[in-house]
Write an enzyme that holds these catalytic residues in place. Structure first.
Site, PDB file in Angstrom:
ATOM      1  CG  HIS A  16      -0.427   0.213   2.578  1.00 49.19           C
ATOM      2  ND1 HIS A  16      -0.947   0.642   3.569  1.00 49.19           N
ATOM      3  CD2 HIS A  16       0.874  -0.008   3.023  1.00 49.19           C
ATOM      4  CE1 HIS A  16      -0.175   0.712   4.575  1.00 49.19           C
ATOM      5  NE2 HIS A  16       0.811   0.373   4.336  1.00 49.19           N
ATOM      6  CB  CYS A  25       3.927   4.910   5.438  1.00 46.47           C
ATOM      7  SG  CYS A  25       4.710   3.918   6.565  1.00 46.47           S
ATOM      8  CG  HIS A  29       5.287   0.572   2.634  1.00 38.28           C
ATOM      9  ND1 HIS A  29       4.434   1.854   2.249  1.00 38.28           N
ATOM     10  CD2 HIS A  29       4.711   0.233   3.805  1.00 38.28           C
ATOM     11  CE1 HIS A  29       3.654   1.874   3.502  1.00 38.28           C
ATOM     12  NE2 HIS A  29       3.755   1.024   4.095  1.00 38.28           N
ATOM     13  CG  HIS A  31       2.933  -3.481   6.330  1.00 41.07           C
ATOM     14  ND1 HIS A  31       4.010  -3.116   6.989  1.00 41.07           N
ATOM     15  CD2 HIS A  31       2.168  -2.457   5.820  1.00 41.07           C
ATOM     16  CE1 HIS A  31       4.036  -1.839   6.983  1.00 41.07           C
ATOM     17  NE2 HIS A  31       2.955  -1.147   6.242  1.00 41.07           N
ATOM     18  CG  HIS A  75       1.030 -12.236  -2.821  1.00 36.37           C
ATOM     19  ND1 HIS A  75       0.946 -12.865  -1.642  1.00 36.37           N
ATOM     20  CD2 HIS A  75       2.586 -12.126  -2.830  1.00 36.37           C
ATOM     21  CE1 HIS A  75       2.224 -13.316  -1.347  1.00 36.37           C
ATOM     22  NE2 HIS A  75       2.936 -12.962  -1.866  1.00 36.37           N
ATOM     23  CD  GLU A 136       0.945  -1.082   8.885  1.00 38.69           C
ATOM     24  OE1 GLU A 136       0.066  -0.728   8.407  1.00 38.69           O
ATOM     25  OE2 GLU A 136       1.878  -0.074   9.328  1.00 38.69           O
TER      26      GLU A 136
END
Length: 149
Positions: A16, A25, A29, A31, A75, A136
């Site tokens: 995201h 952020c 990137h 998680h 994904h 996260e």
């Protein structure tokens, strides 16, 4: 009979970006999310019922969460549909990437609210969503509790 809480844990990988954010952020990137889903209900008391003694079969809860959350978000790359990231999303889609556009900033806080609404709609009448925990990172998570909402 007593109410019992049942928890099932899930994991999925999602990318995201937070448009307008003033830190790292804002960049795309990902998680390794961990989602804990807790429901509450009374165990089935009918000894002739195939699921006697269960609040909900863990397999049934797994199916609901996989269909509504895990299979969709795993994904994928998630962007707010109301930001310039839509252009990036279109480019990624044209190259065969799985992109989800959501009507909110894709923070853990907003994602857990979205997930709660989706799961609540699929639960049997006698079972309530008690809480969600969306982790996260190893040290950061958001929680949703029915009693707070």
């Amino acid at each position: 009979m007593a109410n019992i809480r049942i928890t099932k844990q899930f994991s999925f990988e999602t990318g995201h970006a937070l448009f307008g954010y003033d830190g790292k952020c804002r960049n795309v990137h990902g998680h390794s999310y961990k989602l804990s889903v807790t429901v509450i209900g009374t165990p089935i008391a009918d000894s002739n019922h195939v699921k006697f003694g269960m609040v909900i079969d863990f397999t049934d809860l797994k199916r609901i969460v996989k269909e509504e959350i895990v299979d969709l978000f795993d994904h994928a790359t998630v962007f707010n549909q109301n930001t310039p990231h839509v252009e990036l999303a279109d480019e990624l889609k044209s190259r065969g990437h799985h992109v989800i556009l959501v009507p909110y900033q894709p923070t853990s806080e907003n994602m857990v609210i979205d997930f709660a609404e989706k799961i609540k709609l699929r639960l049997p009448e006698n079972i309530s969503l008690h809480s969600l925990r969306l982790q996260e990172t190893e040290t950061s998570f958001a929680e949703w509790y029915a009693c707070d909402n």
